[in-house]
Design a protein around this motif. Structure first.
Motif, PDB file in Angstrom:
ATOM      1  N   THR A 311      20.793   7.496  -6.670  1.00  0.00           N
ATOM      2  CA  THR A 311      21.301   7.059  -5.363  1.00  0.00           C
ATOM      3  C   THR A 311      20.319   7.423  -4.270  1.00  0.00           C
ATOM      4  N   ASN A 312      19.829   8.638  -4.338  1.00  0.00           N
ATOM      5  CA  ASN A 312      18.855   9.091  -3.338  1.00  0.00           C
ATOM      6  C   ASN A 312      17.582   8.262  -3.400  1.00  0.00           C
ATOM      7  N   ASN A 313      17.120   7.963  -4.621  1.00  0.00           N
ATOM      8  CA  ASN A 313      15.898   7.172  -4.779  1.00  0.00           C
ATOM      9  C   ASN A 313      16.084   5.754  -4.223  1.00  0.00           C
ATOM     10  N   LYS A 314      17.255   5.153  -4.500  1.00  0.00           N
ATOM     11  CA  LYS A 314      17.528   3.806  -4.016  1.00  0.00           C
ATOM     12  C   LYS A 314      17.580   3.792  -2.492  1.00  0.00           C
ATOM     13  N   PHE A 315      18.233   4.819  -1.935  1.00  0.00           N
ATOM     14  CA  PHE A 315      18.319   4.914  -0.474  1.00  0.00           C
ATOM     15  C   PHE A 315      16.934   5.059   0.139  1.00  0.00           C
ATOM     16  N   LEU A 316      16.070   5.857  -0.538  1.00  0.00           N
ATOM     17  CA  LEU A 316      14.714   6.060  -0.036  1.00  0.00           C
ATOM     18  C   LEU A 316      13.933   4.751  -0.048  1.00  0.00           C
ATOM     19  N   VAL A 317      14.071   3.988  -1.137  1.00  0.00           N
ATOM     20  CA  VAL A 317      13.356   2.713  -1.248  1.00  0.00           C
ATOM     21  C   VAL A 317      13.815   1.749  -0.155  1.00  0.00           C
ATOM     22  N   ILE A 318      15.139   1.681   0.056  1.00  0.00           N
ATOM     23  CA  ILE A 318      15.679   0.790   1.086  1.00  0.00           C
ATOM     24  C   ILE A 318      15.187   1.207   2.469  1.00  0.00           C
ATOM     25  N   THR A 319      15.194   2.520   2.720  1.00  0.00           N
ATOM     26  CA  THR A 319      14.744   3.032   4.015  1.00  0.00           C
ATOM     27  C   THR A 319      13.292   2.673   4.280  1.00  0.00           C
ATOM     28  N   ILE A 320      12.448   2.857   3.262  1.00  0.00           N
ATOM     29  CA  ILE A 320      11.017   2.544   3.407  1.00  0.00           C
ATOM     30  C   ILE A 320      10.824   1.047   3.658  1.00  0.00           C
ATOM     31  N   ALA A 321      11.602   0.253   2.938  1.00  0.00           N
ATOM     32  CA  ALA A 321      11.479  -1.200   3.100  1.00  0.00           C
ATOM     33  C   ALA A 321      11.869  -1.638   4.516  1.00  0.00           C
ATOM     34  N   VAL A 322      12.966  -1.093   5.011  1.00  0.00           N
ATOM     35  CA  VAL A 322      13.427  -1.445   6.353  1.00  0.00           C
ATOM     36  C   VAL A 322      12.412  -1.019   7.407  1.00  0.00           C
ATOM     37  N   VAL A 323      11.926   0.229   7.295  1.00  0.00           N
ATOM     38  CA  VAL A 323      10.944   0.736   8.257  1.00  0.00           C
ATOM     39  C   VAL A 323       9.678  -0.109   8.224  1.00  0.00           C
ATOM     40  N   SER A 324       9.241  -0.466   7.011  1.00  0.00           N
ATOM     41  CA  SER A 324       8.031  -1.287   6.873  1.00  0.00           C
ATOM     42  C   SER A 324       8.225  -2.657   7.525  1.00  0.00           C
ATOM     43  N   LEU A 325       9.416  -3.256   7.312  1.00  0.00           N
ATOM     44  CA  LEU A 325       9.701  -4.560   7.885  1.00  0.00           C
ATOM     45  C   LEU A 325       9.707  -4.510   9.408  1.00  0.00           C
ATOM     46  N   VAL A 326      10.340  -3.473   9.940  1.00  0.00           N
ATOM     47  CA  VAL A 326      10.370  -3.317  11.400  1.00  0.00           C
ATOM     48  C   VAL A 326       8.953  -3.142  11.940  1.00  0.00           C
ATOM     49  N   PHE A 327       8.143  -2.355  11.234  1.00  0.00           N
ATOM     50  CA  PHE A 327       6.763  -2.110  11.674  1.00  0.00           C
ATOM     51  C   PHE A 327       5.968  -3.407  11.683  1.00  0.00           C
ATOM     52  N   ILE A 328       6.124  -4.222  10.632  1.00  0.00           N
ATOM     53  CA  ILE A 328       5.402  -5.492  10.545  1.00  0.00           C
ATOM     54  C   ILE A 328       5.841  -6.431  11.675  1.00  0.00           C
ATOM     55  N   CYS A 329       7.149  -6.460  11.913  1.00  0.00           N
ATOM     56  CA  CYS A 329       7.661  -7.307  12.996  1.00  0.00           C
ATOM     57  C   CYS A 329       7.088  -6.890  14.345  1.00  0.00           C
ATOM     58  N   MET A 330       6.988  -5.586  14.572  1.00  0.00           N
ATOM     59  CA  MET A 330       6.425  -5.091  15.828  1.00  0.00           C
ATOM     60  C   MET A 330       4.965  -5.511  15.969  1.00  0.00           C
ATOM     61  N   ILE A 331       4.208  -5.425  14.878  1.00  0.00           N
ATOM     62  CA  ILE A 331       2.799  -5.816  14.916  1.00  0.00           C
ATOM     63  C   ILE A 331       2.672  -7.301  15.243  1.00  0.00           C
ATOM     64  N   VAL A 332       3.484  -8.122  14.561  1.00  0.00           N
ATOM     65  CA  VAL A 332       3.450  -9.564  14.790  1.00  0.00           C
ATOM     66  C   VAL A 332       3.805  -9.879  16.243  1.00  0.00           C
ATOM     67  N   LEU A 333       4.852  -9.200  16.763  1.00  0.00           N
ATOM     68  CA  LEU A 333       5.288  -9.428  18.140  1.00  0.00           C
ATOM     69  C   LEU A 333       4.192  -9.058  19.129  1.00  0.00           C
ATOM     70  N   ILE A 334       3.525  -7.952  18.898  1.00  0.00           N
ATOM     71  CA  ILE A 334       2.443  -7.519  19.784  1.00  0.00           C
ATOM     72  C   ILE A 334       1.306  -8.539  19.784  1.00  0.00           C
ATOM     73  N   ILE A 335       0.952  -9.047  18.581  1.00  0.00           N
ATOM     74  CA  ILE A 335      -0.130 -10.034  18.486  1.00  0.00           C
ATOM     75  C   ILE A 335       0.250 -11.310  19.230  1.00  0.00           C
TER      76      ILE A 335
END
Length: 342
Positions: A311-335
């Motif tokens: 459960t902890n591992n799955k939560f960690l994977v989901i958290t990393i994925a969400v953070v990565s997606l938000v980061f990519i969106c921010m980069i795209v928006l800035i560009i």
């Protein structure tokens, strides 16, 4: 994980301190006394500083230890004979009473030697302690081994209050051990190892699979190394493995060899264990199937410390994925904003 389990685990690290010496004049550092075996005439090798005696069926003999005080205070010592065993680290042990003797041990040395004695030493006093040894009627092959454990009863335990929740008893034992080995002939017995039960458990409060290794002969096993691999039934992929060398086993003894799961959860299922054992002169290979039930896995995972749940591992994977997606969106928006501005 409850608070009590966490505290219990932490205290286990300092649960027992043991000084074990088998030497000419064994000295308990800081304890104020030394112990020496009084070597008899039937000692096989007079240069040895522990008892290595040539005996005959039904022979009786007195065994003496010389205990010398170097303390300025009165010492109250206990002298206790123990059988030779193998502890969970694959080391020879002469100062612990096992819950149950090994099934192949016909003549425990504690049945042949008189029991525990208490000795009081005045400052700087020297005394001899005598034990009575009587051999069994029937002749035997190989070795009967054990040790005399000498310790100051004043340091036997750290007393604590009556048992309450969240309290853990801590025991510190400082002792000197003088070994004893009995033989009726000098013929060497070929050691033989056996793999017994394999099961899920905890080792130092962490998830593990333990394999019970047994020396079924009355001879020491020296320079022992073990390599263990665990796979799912029918799979060639190794899930867990362990390797340890420079171990030894006492005659007619057994110990539980741990294969750590590296803090991973125990999972229900059927598994295969393969163990290869090497000693100085021999090699053994064992394979065994075993199963972990849902109930076992759930109970042990709950009791274990620092276990990494799925459960902890799955939560960690989901958290990393969400953070990565938000980061990519921010980069795209800035560009995009930068291009529009330009």
């Amino acid at each position: 994980m409850t608070f009590f389990k966490t505290i219990k685990y932490c205290l286990t690290v300092v649960l027992m301190v043991m000084l074990v010496n088998i030497c000419d004049s064994a000295y308990a550092d800081g304890m104020g006394y030394s112990v020496q075996a009084v070597i008899p005439e039937n000692q096989i090798d007079q240069s040895k500083t522990y008892f290595d005696l040539k005996m005959t069926p039904e022979q009786t003999q007195n065994i003496e230890l010389e205990i010398k005080s170097s303390s300025e205070e009165v010492l109250n010592l206990a002298v206790v004979p123990y059988i030779g065993t193998t502890n969970q680290n694959g080391e020879l042990e002469y100062s612990v009473e096992p819950e149950k003797n090994d099934s192949t041990l016909i003549y425990p040395i504690t049945r042949l030697i008189s029991g525990k004695q208490k000795v009081t030493l005045k400052p700087k006093e020297t005394k001899r302690v005598t034990f009575r040894l009587k051999m069994p009627k029937k002749a035997f092959e190989g070795k009967i081994v054990g040790g005399f454990n000498v310790y100051d009863e004043a340091n036997d335990t750290i007393k604590d209050s009556e048992s309450k929740k969240n309290e853990v008893q801590i025991k510190n034992v400082f002792s000197v051990v003088i070994g004893i080995q009995l033989r009726e002939n000098l013929d060497k017995i070929k050691p033989e190892l056996k793999l017994n039960t394999v099961k899920a458990g905890l080792f130092n409060y962490r998830t593990a699979i333990t394999a019970n290794i047994q020396n079924i002969k009355s001879e020491f096993v020296s320079d022992l190394s073990l390599t263990a691999k665990i796979r799912k039934n029918g799979s060639s992929k190794v899930l867990y493995e362990a390797e340890k060398s420079e171990m030894a086993m006492a005659p007619n003894s057994n110990f539980n060899f741990p294969i750590s799961l590296e803090n991973q959860e125990l999972e229900e299922g059927s598994y295969d264990l393969e163990i290869v054992a090497h000693s100085k002169d021999d090699e053994w290979t064992f394979t065994k199937k075993f199963r972990i039930t849902d109930e076992e896995a759930a109970r042990l995972n709950e009791e274990a410390v620092e276990v990494e749940t799925k459960t902890n591992n799955k939560f960690l994977v989901i958290t990393i994925a969400v953070v990565s997606l938000v980061f990519i969106c921010m980069i795209v928006l800035i560009i995009v904003l930068w291009r529009r501005k330009k």
